[in-house]
Design an enzyme around this catalytic site. Structure first.
Site, mmCIF file in Angstrom:
data_model
loop_
_atom_site.group_PDB
_atom_site.id
_atom_site.type_symbol
_atom_site.label_atom_id
_atom_site.label_comp_id
_atom_site.label_asym_id
_atom_site.label_seq_id
_atom_site.Cartn_x
_atom_site.Cartn_y
_atom_site.Cartn_z
ATOM 1 N N HIS A 104 36.384 55.190 -31.701
ATOM 2 C CA HIS A 104 35.168 55.811 -32.235
ATOM 3 C C HIS A 104 35.408 56.757 -33.403
ATOM 4 O O HIS A 104 34.462 57.284 -33.968
ATOM 5 C CB HIS A 104 34.463 56.593 -31.124
ATOM 6 C CG HIS A 104 35.262 57.789 -30.670
ATOM 7 N ND1 HIS A 104 36.259 57.683 -29.742
ATOM 8 C CD2 HIS A 104 35.224 59.082 -31.047
ATOM 9 C CE1 HIS A 104 36.792 58.884 -29.551
ATOM 10 N NE2 HIS A 104 36.190 59.741 -30.335
HETATM 11 N N1 UDP Z 1 35.476 58.861 -21.221
HETATM 12 C C1 UDP Z 1 34.470 58.602 -20.303
HETATM 13 N N2 UDP Z 1 33.769 57.427 -20.401
HETATM 14 C C2 UDP Z 1 34.034 56.494 -21.364
HETATM 15 C C3 UDP Z 1 35.075 56.764 -22.297
HETATM 16 C C4 UDP Z 1 35.759 57.967 -22.194
HETATM 17 O O1 UDP Z 1 34.212 59.408 -19.409
HETATM 18 O O2 UDP Z 1 33.368 55.453 -21.399
HETATM 19 C C5 UDP Z 1 36.224 60.148 -21.121
HETATM 20 C C6 UDP Z 1 37.729 60.017 -21.054
HETATM 21 O O3 UDP Z 1 38.173 59.898 -19.718
HETATM 22 C C7 UDP Z 1 38.205 61.300 -21.714
HETATM 23 C C8 UDP Z 1 37.118 61.616 -22.720
HETATM 24 O O4 UDP Z 1 35.974 60.869 -22.320
HETATM 25 O O5 UDP Z 1 38.292 62.356 -20.769
HETATM 26 C C9 UDP Z 1 37.537 61.204 -24.104
HETATM 27 O O6 UDP Z 1 36.508 61.410 -24.990
HETATM 28 P P1 UDP Z 1 36.554 60.877 -26.491
HETATM 29 O O7 UDP Z 1 37.520 59.772 -26.594
HETATM 30 O O8 UDP Z 1 35.134 60.647 -26.892
HETATM 31 O O9 UDP Z 1 37.012 62.146 -27.324
HETATM 32 P P2 UDP Z 1 38.430 62.630 -27.905
HETATM 33 O O10 UDP Z 1 39.334 62.806 -26.749
HETATM 34 O O11 UDP Z 1 38.900 61.614 -28.902
HETATM 35 O O12 UDP Z 1 38.131 63.941 -28.573
#
Ligand code: UDP
Length: 357
Positions: free
Chosen positions: A199
């Site tokens: 994303h």
């Molecule tokens: N996550 C979730 N459902 C999903 C995809 C991800 O609950 O369908 C959780 C995942 O376990 C993690 C977090 O969302 O804890 C990651 O979020 P994201 O990838 O949007 O953000 P980033 O970590 O890149 O800032």
């Protein structure tokens, strides 16, 4: 006061909120930066977080509008509530509430401080640097991040390494994760599928990059003959112009328990997320990061991750390499334990009570 607005912030802060709620007067402000219920509201219910005191309902239509509204609307609440301290986690645009807070002399405590990819193409990298340098107290997860801060002349007296809060969240909800029936519902067997998330703006805003990701996943499907499960972020969905290859099973974003259950049982995880590689290492599941740079080299050092970039052939090679290792992938305690929320609360208490920042 804590200000937040995206899925990873809500998840990571959940156990810290529990501590703040019982020991401090805590004002919660949700910017609603991630506005769809499956990226925001669902986590309040599942992770037992109360309704925030304010919802800023920021308009995320474009960059200027989003940042402008975060600054303008958070300033109003900050001036009204006059908090002793503003707690911010990470590097999202919501964290830019640090700008009006700093302007009005409110002390800022920054959790997840010191992460650096040394790649200024990422909007998050700019936010990290800005928030770190406006903060009075910096709470990095690891010593590596602490060293980054010291290299930028931030005084050691302001820094406390507190560990990665995500571990506490997974441990606290182990039972709920185990009880998830997502594998049965999706007819998935253990180690039978790839789990995908992508994303980041540098990956999905350019249609060519997105096509490379899809083409790489098609090759993965041909080579490994396993199902490819992709809970797709609304941001990515809004950018897709061409048809998604049939072999990629796109589903709506999942709740935390279903998603982590899928992580734990995947053959391999392919992601551009920051948090997902951490969770992958915790579960001992091989992970390939489809990015050009990372602010989390610790996970590569731990042997659990390859930074593959987006080239389809390179992605296939990386997956082959990391899934063929006979070594057991293991979480290293120095990356985080079950004590992060205690440390954060202790540090906040010491600072607020003495008004010594
Ligand atoms: N996550 C979730 N459902 C999903 C995809 C991800 O609950 O369908 C959780 C995942 O376990 C993690 C977090 O969302 O804890 C990651 O979020 P994201 O990838 O949007 O953000 P980033 O970590 O890149 O800032």
């Amino acid at each position: 006061m804590s200000i937040f607005g995206t899925r990873p912030e809500i998840i990571r802060l959940s156990r810290i909120f529990a501590k703040l709620e019982t020991n401090f007067e805590h004002i919660m402000v949700n910017t609603n930066q991630n506005f769809t219920p499956e990226l925001n509201r669902i986590f309040f219910k599942d992770l037992k977080i109360r309704k925030p005191d304010y919802n800023l309902k920021v308009n995320t239509g474009n960059y200027g509008k989003e940042i402008g509204e975060i600054i303008e609307k958070s300033e109003k609440i900050i001036l009204k509530e006059k908090p002793d301290v503003l707690l911010i986690l990470g590097d999202t645009n919501s964290g830019l509430a640090a700008i009006p807070a700093s302007h009005h002399g409110i002390k800022i405590v920054h959790l997840e401080a010191g992460m650096r990819a040394y790649d200024f193409r990422m909007p998050e990298e700019k936010n990290r640097v800005l928030i770190d340098h406006l903060s009075s107290v910096l709470l990095p997860y690891t010593n590596y991040s602490r060293e980054n801060l010291i290299r930028e002349n931030i005084h050691t007296s302001k820094i406390y390494v507190v560990g990665n809060p995500i571990i506490e969240v997974i441990n606290y909800f182990t039972k709920q994760i185990e009880n998830s029936s997502v594998l049965e519902k999706m007819k998935l067997g253990t180690k039978d599928y790839f789990l995908i998330t992508a994303h980041r703006s540098e990956n999905v805003d350019d249609p060519k990059s997105l096509e490379k990701i899809f083409s790489g996943l098609e090759k993965i499907h041909l080579k490994f003959k396993k199902r490819i499960i992709y809970p797709i972020h609304p941001r990515t969905l809004s950018k897709i112009k061409k048809k998604i290859p049939k072999c990629i099973e796109c589903i709506k974003p999942l709740g935390f328990f279903d998603f982590t259950k899928l992580e734990k049982n995947a053959f391999c995880i392919i992601t551009d997320s920051g948090t997902v590689p951490e969770e992958a290492l915790f579960f001992g599941v091989p992970c390939v990061t489809i990015r050009e740079s990372t602010e989390r080299p610790e996970y590569i050092e731990a042997g659990g991750n390859i930074l593959s970039g987006l080239e389809p052939d390179n992605l296939v090679k990386s997956v082959k390499l990391i899934t063929s290792s006979k070594n057991k992938l293991e979480w290293i305690n120095s990356l985080g334990d079950n004590k992060t929320s205690d440390r954060v609360a202790n540090i906040l208490s010491g600072k607020i009570e003495r008004q010594k920042f």
